[in-house]
Design a protein around this motif. Structure first.
Motif, PDB file in Angstrom:
ATOM      1  N   ASP A  97       0.842  -1.194   0.000  1.00 27.24           N
ATOM      2  CA  ASP A  97       0.000   0.000   0.000  1.00 27.24           C
ATOM      3  C   ASP A  97       0.878   1.245   0.000  1.00 27.24           C
ATOM      4  OD1 ASP A  97      -2.445  -1.393   0.076  1.00 27.24           O
ATOM      5  OD2 ASP A  97      -2.277  -1.636   2.254  1.00 27.24           O
ATOM      6  N   LEU A  98       0.491   2.244  -0.787  1.00 29.09           N
ATOM      7  CA  LEU A  98       1.281   3.470  -0.887  1.00 29.09           C
ATOM      8  C   LEU A  98       1.459   4.134   0.473  1.00 29.09           C
ATOM      9  CD1 LEU A  98       2.710   5.656  -2.548  1.00 29.09           C
ATOM     10  CD2 LEU A  98       0.473   6.704  -2.952  1.00 29.09           C
ATOM     11  N   GLN A  99       0.435   4.061   1.332  1.00 33.36           N
ATOM     12  CA  GLN A  99       0.503   4.703   2.649  1.00 33.36           C
ATOM     13  C   GLN A  99       1.608   4.121   3.520  1.00 33.36           C
ATOM     14  OE1 GLN A  99      -2.125   3.553   0.855  1.00 33.36           O
ATOM     15  NE2 GLN A  99      -3.983   3.834   2.072  1.00 33.36           N
ATOM     16  N   GLU A 100       2.080   2.928   3.183  1.00 34.44           N
ATOM     17  CA  GLU A 100       3.120   2.289   3.971  1.00 34.44           C
ATOM     18  C   GLU A 100       4.522   2.805   3.636  1.00 34.44           C
ATOM     19  OE1 GLU A 100       1.049  -2.100   4.657  1.00 34.44           O
ATOM     20  OE2 GLU A 100       2.468  -1.838   3.006  1.00 34.44           O
ATOM     21  N   ASP A 102       7.174   5.755   3.366  1.00 37.73           N
ATOM     22  CA  ASP A 102       7.496   7.116   3.775  1.00 37.73           C
ATOM     23  C   ASP A 102       8.053   7.871   2.569  1.00 37.73           C
ATOM     24  OD1 ASP A 102       8.957   9.411   4.872  1.00 37.73           O
ATOM     25  OD2 ASP A 102       8.597   8.478   6.822  1.00 37.73           O
ATOM     26  N   PRO A 103       7.560   9.096   2.284  1.00 39.53           N
ATOM     27  CA  PRO A 103       8.079   9.881   1.145  1.00 39.53           C
ATOM     28  C   PRO A 103       9.590  10.088   1.188  1.00 39.53           C
ATOM     29  CG  PRO A 103       6.089  10.894   2.026  1.00 39.53           C
ATOM     30  CD  PRO A 103       6.465   9.793   2.972  1.00 39.53           C
ATOM     31  N   LYS A 134      -2.654  -1.043  -5.292  1.00 37.88           N
ATOM     32  CA  LYS A 134      -1.353  -1.399  -4.735  1.00 37.88           C
ATOM     33  C   LYS A 134      -0.218  -0.683  -5.477  1.00 37.88           C
ATOM     34  CE  LYS A 134      -2.757  -4.444  -1.663  1.00 37.88           C
ATOM     35  NZ  LYS A 134      -2.507  -4.291  -0.211  1.00 37.88           N
ATOM     36  N   ARG A 152       3.744   2.587  -9.914  1.00 34.69           N
ATOM     37  CA  ARG A 152       2.363   2.951  -9.656  1.00 34.69           C
ATOM     38  C   ARG A 152       1.737   3.477 -10.946  1.00 34.69           C
ATOM     39  NH1 ARG A 152       2.025   8.588  -8.319  1.00 34.69           N
ATOM     40  NH2 ARG A 152       4.059   9.604  -8.354  1.00 34.69           N
TER      41      ARG A 152
END
Length: 278
Positions: A97-100, A102-103, A134, A152
């Protein structure tokens, strides 16, 4: 657009032939170093301090300095021997998941387009990633540098963004003066959160511009046109105060961002008054 890499994306046993293009461009204004007396560009020759002469490209080899002034030479053919499959294949290792992510890990984005015969597999991977929501975590080697990468979907294109490896991220323990705890005044926190809410907007990239680059290009255009340049300092930021008290600064910020209530609409006069109503 220049192709910077050509190979295939693989996930499982599926191979997707792709070409890769840089997704961003350098818009910085670059200056050349000139000789002040005659205005000619200065060249930077590669020289050997020991032999005291200029060195040609065919005389240069790669060396790693393992101790001060001690080097081990590594030949190009030796580097080729240890290249792994990521030199020609973007191998997706996991989907996350992208939210996982850190930028902090992200580096540079690239666009991927299908290569010859790869349109069907490309569309399949793109739509599968889009519908599952995903992000593919892969390995890639670009110009002899191995990188992690995230794959992505951007609109109707696969986008690959190179990432740092975990051991390339410096530990926060190396950063001085970080607060040991985040104990804050509750009233100040409420005001700070309110200020954030009032300053919150939808992200519109087009509203943000590089003001310095615009001013610099304008300066260059004026010089090219032979216009005289007035030597003036950049204006100070408007509305900045010398408020030191945190609560006062928060309140001043809230006052500056609070939109005044809309004036009530005046009822249209009918030309009649209470006294002349029959």
């Amino acid at each position: 657009m220049h192709t910077v890499w050509k190979g295939a994306v693989s996930f499982g046993l599926v191979h997707v032939p792709v070409k890769m293009y840089t997704a961003t461009e350098d818009r910085d204004v670059h200056f050349r170093s000139l000789h002040k007396d005659c205005g000619m560009p200065i060249s930077y020759a590669k020289t050997c301090r020991h032999c005291n002469k200029e060195i040609g490209q065919d005389e240069i080899v790669k060396g790693f300095e393992y101790e001060k002034d001690k080097f081990v030479i590594v030949k190009e053919e030796e580097l080729d021997m240890i290249k792994d499959e990521s030199a020609k294949t973007i191998k997706i290792l996991d989907f996350v998941d992208l939210q996982e992510i850190d930028p902090l890990y992200f580096q540079k984005p690239y666009y991927l387009s299908p290569d010859m015969g790869g349109a069907g597999a490309y569309s399949l991977l793109l739509e599968a990633i889009r519908q599952t929501g995903k992000i593919g975590i892969a390995k890639i080697s670009i110009r002899s540098k191995s990188s992690l990468a995230a794959i992505r979907v951007v609109d109707n294109c696969l986008c690959l963004e190179t990432m740092h490896y975990p051991d390339e991220i410096r530990s926060l323990s190396q950063i001085p003066n970080l607060p040991a705890s985040t104990l804050v005044n509750e009233k100040e926190l409420v005001m700070a959160k309110t200020l954030i809410e009032q300053l919150s907007e939808s992200f519109v990239p087009e509203k943000y511009t590089d003001d310095y680059r615009v001013a610099l290009l304008d300066l260059i255009e004026q010089k090219i046109a032979g216009e005289s340049i007035d030597m003036v300092s950049a204006p100070h930021a408007e509305g900045r105060s010398n408020v030191i008290d945190l609560m006062a600064a928060l309140q001043a910020s809230l006052d500056a961002t609070t939109k005044p209530p809309a004036a009530p609409k005046r009822k249209r006069s009918t030309g009649k008054t209470k006294d002349n109503v029959s």
